[in-house]
Design an enzyme around this catalytic site. Structure first.
Site, PDB file in Angstrom:
ATOM      1  N   VAL A  72       0.846  -1.237   0.076  1.00 23.30           N
ATOM      2  CA  VAL A  72      -0.088   0.019  -0.008  1.00 23.30           C
ATOM      3  C   VAL A  72       0.869   1.251  -0.150  1.00 23.30           C
ATOM      4  O   VAL A  72       2.076   1.484   0.919  1.00 23.30           O
ATOM      5  CB  VAL A  72      -0.932  -0.002   1.278  1.00 23.30           C
ATOM      6  CG1 VAL A  72      -1.501   1.401   1.283  1.00 23.30           C
ATOM      7  CG2 VAL A  72      -2.017  -1.083   1.459  1.00 23.30           C
ATOM      8  N   CYS A  73       0.351   2.215  -0.650  1.00 23.58           N
ATOM      9  CA  CYS A  73       0.949   3.476  -0.807  1.00 23.58           C
ATOM     10  C   CYS A  73       0.087   4.657  -0.889  1.00 23.58           C
ATOM     11  O   CYS A  73      -1.228   4.362  -0.559  1.00 23.58           O
ATOM     12  CB  CYS A  73       2.160   3.947  -1.825  1.00 23.58           C
ATOM     13  SG  CYS A  73       1.572   3.893  -3.437  1.00 23.58           S
ATOM     14  N   ALA A  74       0.439   5.786  -0.939  1.00 21.39           N
ATOM     15  CA  ALA A  74      -0.503   6.738  -1.180  1.00 21.39           C
ATOM     16  C   ALA A  74      -1.584   7.086  -2.219  1.00 21.39           C
ATOM     17  O   ALA A  74      -2.684   6.830  -2.037  1.00 21.39           O
ATOM     18  CB  ALA A  74       0.446   8.279  -1.033  1.00 21.39           C
ATOM     19  N   GLU A  76      -0.650   4.643  -5.299  1.00 25.48           N
ATOM     20  CA  GLU A  76      -0.519   3.458  -6.115  1.00 25.48           C
ATOM     21  C   GLU A  76       0.695   3.182  -6.686  1.00 25.48           C
ATOM     22  O   GLU A  76       1.285   1.997  -6.649  1.00 25.48           O
ATOM     23  CB  GLU A  76      -1.642   3.372  -7.219  1.00 25.48           C
ATOM     24  CG  GLU A  76      -1.716   2.041  -8.181  1.00 25.48           C
ATOM     25  CD  GLU A  76      -2.506   2.089  -9.322  1.00 25.48           C
ATOM     26  OE1 GLU A  76      -1.826   2.097 -10.252  1.00 25.48           O
ATOM     27  OE2 GLU A  76      -3.546   2.209  -9.088  1.00 25.48           O
ATOM     28  N   MET A 100      -3.990   4.724  -0.716  1.00 26.05           N
ATOM     29  CA  MET A 100      -4.926   5.133   0.218  1.00 26.05           C
ATOM     30  C   MET A 100      -6.179   6.344  -0.144  1.00 26.05           C
ATOM     31  O   MET A 100      -7.001   6.366   0.527  1.00 26.05           O
ATOM     32  CB  MET A 100      -3.776   5.869   1.453  1.00 26.05           C
ATOM     33  CG  MET A 100      -2.979   4.844   2.080  1.00 26.05           C
ATOM     34  SD  MET A 100      -4.012   3.558   3.013  1.00 26.05           S
ATOM     35  CE  MET A 100      -4.641   4.436   4.367  1.00 26.05           C
TER      36      MET A 100
END
Length: 375
Positions: A72-74, A76, A100
Site C-alpha cells: 500500500v502507498c498513497a 498506487e 490510500m
C-alpha cells in the site's frame, strides 16, 4: 509470480469478514502512524519506499508466506514498484489500486434492518474515513441521511432498488467531510433538509429541519421534532425512524461522544452537549438502535460490518455518557482534544456552498482519519 491488483472493495471484504491480511505500507512513517487500513486480523510492516529502491532482499524474511500480502502507498505508484520487486523475488503479493486515496473513498452499503410496510434501512460504511451514511426505503421511496460527496453511490443504489429519492437530510453542517446531500437533491428533485441554526451562512435553498417535523416516507415515519440535539454544532439534530432507530449524527457514537469545538465554540456548546446526552437522550426508549454518522475505531463495527448498538447498552458502556461531575465532563470535551480534522474550516465553507473546489482538491481535503469524537 503473478502480481495481483486489489481494489478497495476487496480490502473492505477482508475487514468486514474479519479475514487475515499482511500489509506492507510503503508510505512515510508519520503518514502510516496517523492513518492506516485497519482490520481485526491485519498485520503490518511500514517501510518507506525510498528505503527499498536498492531492493527488497533485506525485508523478505519479514514477509509471511502463509497469508495474503498487500503493498500500500498513497496513490498506487510506489506500491506497484515494490510489489513488482517482491514478485520478482518469488513472492505472491498484491498492490492496492489507487492507494490510500482510493481507500478513503470506498463505501460499503450494508443492510441494518427492516422498516414499516416491508421497508429497509441501509448503512453506507466508508471504512477509510469512518463516515456513515444512511438510506431508508419504503414503498418505492427513499430518504438519504448524511450523504458523503460520492453521489453516484447513492443514486445508483436507489436505481438498483427501484426507488425514487424523495428526501435528503443532513443532521448538521459537517466539518470533517464534504456533504453530497444538496447535490443529490439537485440531481433527483428531492427536498434537501438542514438544521436552520447551522445554515445561517449557506448560499443555497434548503428545507429547515424544525421542531415538530415528521417526514412521511411510504409507510415509514422519520420523526425530527423532539430531538433537536445541539452540542457538536448548535444545530445538530437527531432523527427517530419508525420508533426503532435513533440517528444521532455526530453527537453520540458507539464508543465515544461528539466534540464541540469544530466551529471554535467548545466552551459555549459544552453545556448543550451535556444536556443532549444526559437529559434529552435519557428520555428516549432504551431499545432504540443508535446509528451514528461516524465511527472512530474498528471495535465499533459489529460482526456484519454495521455500526449500531442499543441506546440502553450505550448508557451502560459508553464512558462519555457516564461522567457524573459536570466539571470533569467539561474538561474532558474541551481540554486535550485530538487534532482537528484535515482542512475542516475549508470543508465547512464547501458545505455552506461558499467555495467549490475541484474533485482533486476535495479528495485532498478529506484525506486522513475521522476526528469528530472525544474518547
Amino acid at each position: 509470480m503473478m502480481l495481483r491488483k486489489w481494489t478497495a472493495a476487496d480490502v473492505a471484504r477482508k475487514v468486514i469478514e474479519n479475514k487475515e491480511l499482511f500489509i506492507l505500507d510503503v508510505r512515510n512513517a508519520d503518514a502510516f502512524e496517523e492513518w492506516k487500513i485497519e482490520g481485526h486480523h491485519f498485520q503490518y510492516l511500514n517501510i518507506p519506499y525510498f528505503e527499498l529502491l536498492d531492493g527488497v532482499e533485506e525485508i523478505l524474511p519479514q514477509i509471511p508466506m502463509n497469508m495474503d500480502v498487500l503493498v500500500v502507498c498513497a496513490k498506487e505508484g510506489s506500491s506497484i514498484m515494490v510489489a513488482e520487486m517482491l514478485s520478482e523475488a518469488g513472492r505472491e503479493v498484491g498492490y492496492l489500486e489507487g492507494g490510500m486515496k482510493a481507500w478513503s473513498m470506498h463505501i460499503e452499503p450494508i443492510k441494518v434492518g427492516e422498516l414499516a410496510g416491508g421497508g429497509e434501512l441501509y448503512q453506507f460504511v466508508r471504512l477509510g474515513k469512518g463516515c456513515l451514511s444512511y438510506m431508508a426505503i419504503s414503498e418505492g421511496e427513499a430518504a438519504i441521511i448524511d450523504a458523503v460527496r460520492f453521489t453516484d453511490v447513492f443514486t445508483t443504489f436507489a436505481e438498483e432498488k427501484g426507488v425514487a429519492i424523495k428526501h435528503v437530510l443532513d443532521t448538521h453542517l459537517h466539518a470533517d467531510h464534504i456533504s453530497g446531500g444538496r447535490h443529490i437533491a439537485s440531481q433527483t428533485g428531492a427536498s434537501y433538509y438542514l438544521p436552520p441554526k447551522d445554515a445561517e451562512e449557506v448560499v443555497f435553498d434548503y428545507t429547515p429541519l424544525t421542531d415538530g417535523l415528521t417526514i412521511q416516507l411510504g409507510a415509514s415515519r422519520i420523526e425530527v421534532g423532539a430531538l433537536y440535539s445541539p452540542g457538536h454544532t448548535i444545530g445538530s439534530t437527531s432523527f427517530v425512524i419508525d420508533e426503532q432507530y435513533l440517528l444521532t449524527g455526530d453527537i453520540l457514537f458507539i464508543d465515544s461522544i461528539g466534540r464541540p469545538d469544530l466551529a471554535g465554540l467548545a466552551e459555549d456548546w459544552v453545556a448543550d452537549l451535556r444536556e443532549t446526552l444526559y437529559s434529552r437522550y435519557r428520555k428516549l426508549a432504551d431499545g432504540l438502535i443508535v446509528l451514528p454518522a461516524h465511527f472512530m475505531i474498528l471495535d465499533e463495527l459489529n460482526n456484519d460490518g454495521t455500526v449500531a448498538k442499543r441506546l440502553g447498552d450505550l448508557f451502560e458502556e459508553n464512558h462519555g455518557l457516564n461522567v457524573e461531575d459536570e466539571d470533569v465532563f467539561r474538561s474532558m470535551v474541551t481540554d486535550n482534544l485530538p487534532p482537528q480534522p484535515n482542512a475542516y474550516q475549508e470543508i465547512r465553507q464547501v458545505n455552506k456552498g461558499k467555495i467549490t473546489p475541484s474533485h482533486e482538491e476535495q479528495t485532498e481535503m478529506e484525506i486522513g482519519p475521522n476526528r469528530c469524537a472525544v474518547r
